[in-house]
Design a protein around this motif. Structure first.
Motif, PDB file in Angstrom:
ATOM      1  N   ILE A  47      10.558   8.980 -12.462  1.00  8.93           N
ATOM      2  CA  ILE A  47       9.464   8.118 -10.829  1.00  8.93           C
ATOM      3  C   ILE A  47      10.183   7.145  -9.955  1.00  8.93           C
ATOM      4  O   ILE A  47       9.624   7.139  -8.469  1.00  8.93           O
ATOM      5  N   VAL A  48      10.515   6.657 -10.551  1.00  7.93           N
ATOM      6  CA  VAL A  48      11.736   5.385 -10.039  1.00  7.93           C
ATOM      7  C   VAL A  48      12.793   6.019  -8.568  1.00  7.93           C
ATOM      8  O   VAL A  48      12.740   5.504  -7.362  1.00  7.93           O
ATOM      9  N   THR A  49      13.575   7.256  -9.053  1.00  2.99           N
ATOM     10  CA  THR A  49      14.154   7.644  -8.604  1.00  2.99           C
ATOM     11  C   THR A  49      13.621   8.756  -7.284  1.00  2.99           C
ATOM     12  O   THR A  49      13.812   8.392  -6.340  1.00  2.99           O
ATOM     13  N   GLY A  50      12.399   9.226  -7.425  1.00  4.62           N
ATOM     14  CA  GLY A  50      10.849   9.754  -6.644  1.00  4.62           C
ATOM     15  C   GLY A  50      10.787   8.885  -5.674  1.00  4.62           C
ATOM     16  O   GLY A  50      10.890   9.329  -3.921  1.00  4.62           O
ATOM     17  N   MET A  51      10.432   7.628  -6.245  1.00  4.73           N
ATOM     18  CA  MET A  51       9.411   6.485  -5.284  1.00  4.73           C
ATOM     19  C   MET A  51      11.021   6.057  -4.104  1.00  4.73           C
ATOM     20  O   MET A  51      10.615   6.122  -2.773  1.00  4.73           O
ATOM     21  N   LEU A  52      12.484   5.845  -4.718  1.00  6.74           N
ATOM     22  CA  LEU A  52      13.466   5.538  -3.801  1.00  6.74           C
ATOM     23  C   LEU A  52      13.812   6.207  -2.781  1.00  6.74           C
ATOM     24  O   LEU A  52      14.238   6.293  -1.317  1.00  6.74           O
ATOM     25  N   LEU A  53      13.753   7.798  -2.926  1.00  5.57           N
ATOM     26  CA  LEU A  53      14.002   8.513  -2.025  1.00  5.57           C
ATOM     27  C   LEU A  53      12.844   8.957  -1.023  1.00  5.57           C
ATOM     28  O   LEU A  53      13.214   9.800  -0.066  1.00  5.57           O
ATOM     29  N   MET A  54      11.708   8.774  -1.351  1.00  2.11           N
ATOM     30  CA  MET A  54      10.699   8.436  -0.703  1.00  2.11           C
ATOM     31  C   MET A  54      10.599   7.623   0.464  1.00  2.11           C
ATOM     32  O   MET A  54      10.774   7.868   1.499  1.00  2.11           O
ATOM     33  N   PHE A  55      11.552   6.224   0.434  1.00  4.06           N
ATOM     34  CA  PHE A  55      11.855   5.582   0.888  1.00  4.06           C
ATOM     35  C   PHE A  55      12.922   5.629   1.944  1.00  4.06           C
ATOM     36  O   PHE A  55      12.948   5.425   2.824  1.00  4.06           O
ATOM     37  N   ILE A  56      13.693   6.166   0.841  1.00  3.68           N
ATOM     38  CA  ILE A  56      15.123   6.768   2.176  1.00  3.68           C
ATOM     39  C   ILE A  56      14.569   7.879   2.954  1.00  3.68           C
ATOM     40  O   ILE A  56      14.880   7.598   4.225  1.00  3.68           O
ATOM     41  N   CYS A  57      13.900   8.592   2.359  1.00  3.89           N
ATOM     42  CA  CYS A  57      13.707   9.734   3.778  1.00  3.89           C
ATOM     43  C   CYS A  57      12.680   8.907   5.071  1.00  3.89           C
ATOM     44  O   CYS A  57      13.640   9.422   6.047  1.00  3.89           O
ATOM     45  N   ALA A  58      11.212   8.262   4.554  1.00  4.17           N
ATOM     46  CA  ALA A  58      11.059   7.284   5.494  1.00  4.17           C
ATOM     47  C   ALA A  58      11.398   6.111   6.411  1.00  4.17           C
ATOM     48  O   ALA A  58      10.973   6.172   7.562  1.00  4.17           O
ATOM     49  N   GLY A  59      13.292   5.808   5.951  1.00  2.08           N
ATOM     50  CA  GLY A  59      13.672   4.496   6.545  1.00  2.08           C
ATOM     51  C   GLY A  59      14.386   6.116   7.697  1.00  2.08           C
ATOM     52  O   GLY A  59      14.885   5.382   8.512  1.00  2.08           O
ATOM     53  N   VAL A  60      15.368   7.011   7.277  1.00  2.00           N
ATOM     54  CA  VAL A  60      15.914   7.706   8.086  1.00  2.00           C
ATOM     55  C   VAL A  60      14.811   8.582   9.020  1.00  2.00           C
ATOM     56  O   VAL A  60      15.720   9.076  10.207  1.00  2.00           O
ATOM     57  N   TYR A  61      13.979   8.721   8.854  1.00  2.00           N
ATOM     58  CA  TYR A  61      13.023  10.628   9.045  1.00  2.00           C
ATOM     59  C   TYR A  61      13.389   9.933  10.883  1.00  2.00           C
ATOM     60  O   TYR A  61      13.189  10.836  11.649  1.00  2.00           O
ATOM     61  N   LYS A  62      13.581   9.218  11.489  1.00  2.00           N
ATOM     62  CA  LYS A  62      13.765   8.506  13.154  1.00  2.00           C
ATOM     63  C   LYS A  62      14.464   9.363  13.599  1.00  2.00           C
ATOM     64  O   LYS A  62      14.282   9.858  14.630  1.00  2.00           O
ATOM     65  N   ILE A 121       1.065  -1.203  -0.063  1.00  2.00           N
ATOM     66  CA  ILE A 121       0.237   0.116  -0.259  1.00  2.00           C
ATOM     67  C   ILE A 121       0.649   1.091  -0.141  1.00  2.00           C
ATOM     68  O   ILE A 121       0.514   2.107  -0.630  1.00  2.00           O
ATOM     69  N   ILE A 122       1.553   0.985   1.160  1.00  2.86           N
ATOM     70  CA  ILE A 122       3.127   2.174   1.482  1.00  2.86           C
ATOM     71  C   ILE A 122       3.555   1.961  -0.438  1.00  2.86           C
ATOM     72  O   ILE A 122       3.069   4.003  -0.822  1.00  2.86           O
ATOM     73  N   SER A 123       4.211   1.777  -0.654  1.00  4.64           N
ATOM     74  CA  SER A 123       5.075   1.385  -2.598  1.00  4.64           C
ATOM     75  C   SER A 123       4.051   2.325  -3.415  1.00  4.64           C
ATOM     76  O   SER A 123       3.953   2.901  -4.138  1.00  4.64           O
ATOM     77  N   ILE A 124       2.434   1.383  -3.384  1.00  2.00           N
ATOM     78  CA  ILE A 124       1.358   2.515  -4.392  1.00  2.00           C
ATOM     79  C   ILE A 124       1.129   3.894  -4.265  1.00  2.00           C
ATOM     80  O   ILE A 124       1.112   5.023  -5.264  1.00  2.00           O
ATOM     81  N   TYR A 125       1.203   4.562  -3.428  1.00  5.33           N
ATOM     82  CA  TYR A 125       1.355   5.438  -2.939  1.00  5.33           C
ATOM     83  C   TYR A 125       2.333   6.001  -2.938  1.00  5.33           C
ATOM     84  O   TYR A 125       1.977   7.544  -3.364  1.00  5.33           O
ATOM     85  N   PHE A 126       3.570   5.859  -2.211  1.00  4.53           N
ATOM     86  CA  PHE A 126       4.734   6.502  -3.497  1.00  4.53           C
ATOM     87  C   PHE A 126       4.926   6.675  -4.362  1.00  4.53           C
ATOM     88  O   PHE A 126       5.048   7.977  -4.876  1.00  4.53           O
ATOM     89  N   LEU A 127       4.441   5.419  -5.374  1.00  3.01           N
ATOM     90  CA  LEU A 127       4.487   5.789  -6.815  1.00  3.01           C
ATOM     91  C   LEU A 127       3.297   6.481  -7.991  1.00  3.01           C
ATOM     92  O   LEU A 127       3.989   7.450  -8.151  1.00  3.01           O
ATOM     93  N   LEU A 128       2.465   6.390  -6.632  1.00  4.31           N
ATOM     94  CA  LEU A 128       1.297   8.090  -7.305  1.00  4.31           C
ATOM     95  C   LEU A 128       2.115   9.096  -6.862  1.00  4.31           C
ATOM     96  O   LEU A 128       1.570  10.233  -7.904  1.00  4.31           O
ATOM     97  N   ILE A 129       2.301   9.513  -5.483  1.00  5.86           N
ATOM     98  CA  ILE A 129       2.924  10.754  -6.300  1.00  5.86           C
ATOM     99  C   ILE A 129       4.246  11.533  -6.087  1.00  5.86           C
ATOM    100  O   ILE A 129       4.485  12.217  -7.178  1.00  5.86           O
ATOM    101  N   SER A 130       4.993   9.964  -6.358  1.00  8.87           N
ATOM    102  CA  SER A 130       6.316  10.041  -7.591  1.00  8.87           C
ATOM    103  C   SER A 130       6.098  10.418  -8.474  1.00  8.87           C
ATOM    104  O   SER A 130       6.955  10.892 -10.116  1.00  8.87           O
ATOM    105  N   ALA A 131       4.397  10.033  -9.789  1.00  5.00           N
ATOM    106  CA  ALA A 131       4.268  10.477 -10.543  1.00  5.00           C
ATOM    107  C   ALA A 131       4.138  11.733 -11.135  1.00  5.00           C
ATOM    108  O   ALA A 131       4.070  12.233 -12.033  1.00  5.00           O
ATOM    109  N   MET A 132       3.934  12.402  -9.962  1.00  2.02           N
ATOM    110  CA  MET A 132       3.744  13.779  -9.917  1.00  2.02           C
ATOM    111  C   MET A 132       4.491  14.587 -11.549  1.00  2.02           C
ATOM    112  O   MET A 132       4.112  15.450 -11.681  1.00  2.02           O
ATOM    113  N   PRO A 133       5.991  14.849 -10.325  1.00  2.43           N
ATOM    114  CA  PRO A 133       7.127  15.324 -11.620  1.00  2.43           C
ATOM    115  C   PRO A 133       6.885  14.307 -12.741  1.00  2.43           C
ATOM    116  O   PRO A 133       6.977  16.066 -13.807  1.00  2.43           O
TER     117      PRO A 133
END
Length: 526
Positions: free
Chosen positions: A33-48, A5-17
């Protein structure tokens, strides 16, 4: 399931640019789109961590900025952000920036919303991602960093290859608009060579009747809004009265619809095909006047910009005397500097360049509040026409200061503006992309004092289409400098002049256009 679900959501947001990326290949959009998704996963992973939160804020800000820039230029100008537009932004003063933002406040709101959506998405998703997903995203993203240099290996031997590689990196990420800034830096590396380029001049100096030559560069003035040219409202009453003392060119056209391109072309011996080689700008009217023994002055209300990034500032800095208004204000604020220039006791012939702010959008900011006039029922039209009436009064003040002196004044606008009338919502703006011919229709006239001999020009010359891309040759003859070049015949003041059969210009993206193929505002509104 949650990761899906998170991947699909990140995909939709990454499609905007990618959707706002313009006319680029499908592969480029997929990479964005792919680099955008990877950046979102990286941000979420280090966010804590605190560092992760700071990193996320930075990425969110850049993401939102890229989308806002794309949305603005497609909405307002139907164009992708380019290196030419980037050059304009790099050399924009703070006053103009504030003015433009105040005129487009809804795009600031758009930025805030996009930033919030991205940041909140990372904040909500961070608690559901594990370390394995974060490391996988980092590995794939670094793989992208390795692929680009391998794919662009041909760029490595070129001078400034680090800039070209940075452009390639950024153009395939959600921050692709930054690649235009990098491209502009690459293109402008040659600007610093302009002052050191030696020009071999060949000319004869004729005994001219004027001692003071004043060149006024206007800003964003449409020819059809001057009563001097038949406009229905009396916007130029002073110039109207002085018309017998002037040479008025009825069909002058600017070479480009933006200042950063049009002014250097109008002042230099350069063709459109030579624009990439910045050293051609070394042969300009200030350098020419210096060589011919003139005392040269550059007085500007446009704000001083970096000589390393601005060709206009480089040309201006060649003048022997230079003055920029400390804070960009009303054009009348440079009159004191002008008075000092004409009365400084220098006995040489003088060339004084006045770079004004004219009618630049938003035009209601270009004159004191008490100078606002109601010419019609449309407020934006009244603002624009009031700015022209203000310029008319400014020029009259200059001509009065030259009273009793052997002087001549040339005025031309760098470009015009397009008038958008959409369901009674009138708006004046730069014709960056898909411009109409009105974006190039500018006033050009030369005034001669009673103590200077006004040349006699046939009406066929004054009425014929003329491009200020040839102003270098016109100004040269105006100064009494007769150059030994076949191109000297491009000057209407030269006896060998013949009007050009075809007028060409460029748009804000440097695409070559023909006047005869440009649409008219009237047709686009029908």
């Amino acid at each position: 399931m949650r990761l899906l679900i998170i991947s699909i959501y990140f995909l939709l947001i990454s499609a905007m640019p990618a959707l706002l990326g313009g006319d680029i290949s499908l592969l480029s959009k997929l990479v964005i789109i792919v680099t955008g998704m990877l950046l979102m996963f990286i941000c979420a992973g280090v966010y804590k961590s605190l560092a992760g939160k700071i990193f996320t804020v930075l990425i969110s800000a850049l993401w939102a900025l890229n989308l806002s820039v794309s949305f603005f230029f497609y909405q307002k100008h139907d164009i992708r952000f380019s290196s030419s537009i980037a050059e304009t932004f790099i050399n924009t003063n703070s006053s103009e920036t504030v003015g433009m933002l105040s005129y487009n406040k809804y795009y600031i709101l758009f930025y805030i919303i996009v930033f919030a959506v991205y940041f909140i998405s990372i904040h909500k998703s961070a608690k559901y991602l594990n370390r394995k997903t974060t490391w996988a995203s980092l590995g794939l993203f670094f793989g992208y960093l390795v692929v680009i240099p391998a794919h662009s290996a041909a760029l490595l031997p070129k001078p400034g290859s680090y800039l070209l590689l940075a452009e390639q990196y950024l153009s395939h990420t959600p921050f692709y608009n930054a690649s235009a800034l990098v491209r502009n830096l690459y293109e402008n590396r040659e600007i610093t060579k302009i002052p050191n380029t030696v020009v071999q001049y060949q000319y004869d100096k004729k005994e001219a009747s004027s001692d003071i030559y004043v060149l006024i560069i206007g800003e964003s003035v449409r020819r059809d809004h001057l009563s001097l040219y038949g406009y229905q409202y009396e916007t130029t009453p002073n110039l109207d009265q002085r018309k017998p003392q002037m040479l008025v060119f009825d069909q002058a056209y600017s070479p480009a619809p933006v200042t950063i391109l049009s002014v250097p072309i109008s002042l230099s011996n350069i063709s459109f095909s030579q624009m990439q080689d910045k050293q051609h700008y070394a042969d300009n009217i200030v350098a020419l006047a210096n060589h011919a023994g003139f005392e040269t002055y550059w007085i500007s209300n446009q704000g001083k910009t970096n000589r390393k990034t601005s060709i206009i500032s480089t040309i201006a800095s060649m003048a022997k005397h230079r003055k920029w208004n400390e804070f960009v204000g009303y054009d009348e604020e440079i009159l004191g500097y002008f008075n000092n220039a004409i009365n400084d006791g220098v006995k040489k012939k003088k060339l004084i360049v006045l770079h004004t702010y004219g009618s630049h959008e938003p035009s209601c900011n270009r004159f004191p509040e008490e100078k606002y006039q109601e010419f019609s029922t449309q407020e934006d039209d009244n603002c624009y026409d009031s700015s022209i009436a203000y310029t008319d009064a400014l020029i009259e003040n200059i001509l009065q200061q030259l009273s009793g002196k052997s002087a001549t004044v040339m005025y031309f606008s760098d470009h015009a503006l397009q008038r958008l009338d959409d369901k009674y919502d009138v708006y004046y703006h730069h014709g960056v992309n898909n411009p109409t011919k009105e974006a190039y229709e500018i006033p050009l006239f030369v005034w001669y004092s009673p103590n200077s001999a006004k040349p006699s020009l046939d009406n066929t010359v004054l009425n014929a289409p003329y491009s200020t891309a040839n102003n270098y040759w016109l100004i040269s003859d105006w100064l009494g400098i007769q150059q030994h070049s076949p191109k000297a015949c491009l000057s209407p003041l030269n006896s060998c002049y013949q009007a050009q059969k075809e007028i060409t210009m460029i748009d804000g993206n440097r695409t070559l256009l023909s006047l005869k193929n440009l649409p008219s505002e009237q047709k686009t509104h029908d």
